[in-house]
Design an enzyme around this catalytic site. Structure first.
Site, PDB file in Angstrom:
ATOM      1  N   ARG A   5       0.830  -1.209   0.000  1.00  0.00           N
ATOM      2  CA  ARG A   5       0.000   0.000   0.000  1.00  0.00           C
ATOM      3  C   ARG A   5       0.864   1.259   0.000  1.00  0.00           C
ATOM      4  O   ARG A   5       0.522   2.265  -0.612  1.00  0.00           O
ATOM      5  CB  ARG A   5      -0.944  -0.009   1.210  1.00  0.00           C
ATOM      6  CG  ARG A   5      -0.239  -0.156   2.542  1.00  0.00           C
ATOM      7  CD  ARG A   5      -1.194  -0.239   3.714  1.00  0.00           C
ATOM      8  NE  ARG A   5      -0.477  -0.499   4.950  1.00  0.00           N
ATOM      9  CZ  ARG A   5      -0.743   0.078   6.112  1.00  0.00           C
ATOM     10  NH1 ARG A   5      -1.726   0.952   6.199  1.00  0.00           N
ATOM     11  NH2 ARG A   5      -0.060  -0.223   7.191  1.00  0.00           N
ATOM     12  N   SER A  32      -5.191   4.811   5.666  1.00  0.00           N
ATOM     13  CA  SER A  32      -4.898   3.378   5.722  1.00  0.00           C
ATOM     14  C   SER A  32      -4.356   2.862   4.399  1.00  0.00           C
ATOM     15  O   SER A  32      -3.409   2.065   4.360  1.00  0.00           O
ATOM     16  CB  SER A  32      -6.154   2.599   6.110  1.00  0.00           C
ATOM     17  OG  SER A  32      -6.581   2.919   7.410  1.00  0.00           O
ATOM     18  N   GLU A  53     -19.237   3.310  -1.124  1.00  0.00           N
ATOM     19  CA  GLU A  53     -18.441   2.616  -2.129  1.00  0.00           C
ATOM     20  C   GLU A  53     -19.141   2.496  -3.480  1.00  0.00           C
ATOM     21  O   GLU A  53     -18.500   2.620  -4.532  1.00  0.00           O
ATOM     22  CB  GLU A  53     -18.046   1.228  -1.617  1.00  0.00           C
ATOM     23  CG  GLU A  53     -17.009   1.249  -0.514  1.00  0.00           C
ATOM     24  CD  GLU A  53     -17.583   1.545   0.857  1.00  0.00           C
ATOM     25  OE1 GLU A  53     -16.801   1.734   1.813  1.00  0.00           O
ATOM     26  OE2 GLU A  53     -18.829   1.572   0.982  1.00  0.00           O
TER      27      GLU A  53
END
Length: 312
Positions: A5, A32, A53
């Site tokens: 990430r 995150s 989403e």
């Protein structure tokens, strides 16, 4: 070691400096997923949608009609499940160049727990026409895959793990969609893996070698498309075939390899290691790896047991 990430966020910042088409649509998880790096560097092309989403996908699709190459940024479980219908209708069916950065994918996502673990995503995305499905093994391959996906004129699902793993590659390889990589040679077993699980499989091969069992390790970073001929060549020989994936054994890598073998003249059985049609549970990472047979030691033990049973 660098988390996938982290390298994804850094790479997008770099791409955004020269390509004005690169944009990020985030679902309230930028700190995150490391999309916050892009937000800081290119705030005019960062869109914070919040915990919505399905709407994220619609926004990303809309951006493609304006010439952008947007990335969806959220946890994998939200993108492959909660947003599945718009991904199917707006992205896969149209072939829109939306890139799905599925962070925290797989079994190991810190303290988020079983509700956030995504062990079905590869099967879901692999079944979708037009969708390219990529699961890099380390941060080096993740950067190469991100750079390739940013230029590709079509939808991409990029599976990214939360935590860093021991790198498999020494330098950034050219990402070739569909290509398979033989990382280690051996005649007793063929261990086929994908994603960060390949790093653990490499360690398992070393454990087996200390026991006198030599394993070929085959890494499949791209589950769709696939160089099936290349895969079958990598599977040929006398070694017993095992697939190992941080995913359900239904429909993912194990299914892909079994399909390729049964549609060819190879005629060899395939033993699938992974989550055996069971939901995962909330627990520390090392516990989960052991429980579901995915730690290096458990993979090595499972392979040895199968080979010993065949010799009796």
């Amino acid at each position: 070691m660098i988390a996938q990430r982290e390298i994804w966020g850094r790479t997008l910042v770099n791409l955004g400096e020269t390509d004005p088409r690169v944009a990020v649509v985030d679902g309230d998880l930028a700190t995150s997923t490391k999309a916050d790096l892009f937000a800081d560097a290119h705030p005019d092309r960062f869109f914070q949608i919040g915990i919505a989403e399905q709407n994220m996908v619609g926004v990303a699709f809309g951006l493609t009609t304006m010439g952008y190459r947007p990335w969806l940024s959220s946890f994998g479980v939200f993108l492959s499940h909660r947003a599945l219908d718009p991904v199917r209708m707006l992205v896969s069916q149209t072939g829109a160049p939306v890139k799905i950065a599925a962070a925290y994918s797989g079994l190991l996502n810190g303290s988020s727990g079983k509700t956030h673990q995504d062990i079905e995503d590869l099967a879901i995305m692999r079944a979708m026409p037009n969708m390219t499905v990529i699961a890099p093994t380390d941060h080096i391959e993740a950067e190469a895959a991100t750079r390739w996906a940013a230029e590709y004129d079509g939808p991409v699902y990029l599976r990214l793990a939360r935590d860093a793993v021991t790198p498999v590659f020494d330098s950034m390889p050219e990402f070739v969609p569909g290509a398979v990589h033989v990382l280690r040679e051996g005649d007793d077993a063929v261990l086929v893996s994908t994603g960060v699980q390949t790093s653990r499989v490499m360690d398992a091969a070393e454990i087996l070698s200390a026991r006198g069992i030599e394993s070929r390790v085959v890494h499949v970073p791209c589950l769709k498309p696939l160089d099936e001929a290349g895969l079958l060549t990598a599977l040929s020989g006398n070694g017993t075939i095992f697939t190992v994936e941080e995913h359900t054994i239904i429909g993912g890598l194990g299914g892909l390899v079994a399909e390729a073998v049964t549609s060819s003249a190879l005629g060899k059985p395939v033993t699938r290691l992974g989550l055996a049609d069971a939901w995962s549970e909330s627990a520390p990472n090392d516990f989960l790896l052991d429980k579901y047979g995915l730690s290096s030691a458990k993979v090595a033990a499972a392979v040895a047991d199968v080979l010993n049973a065949k010799r009796k």
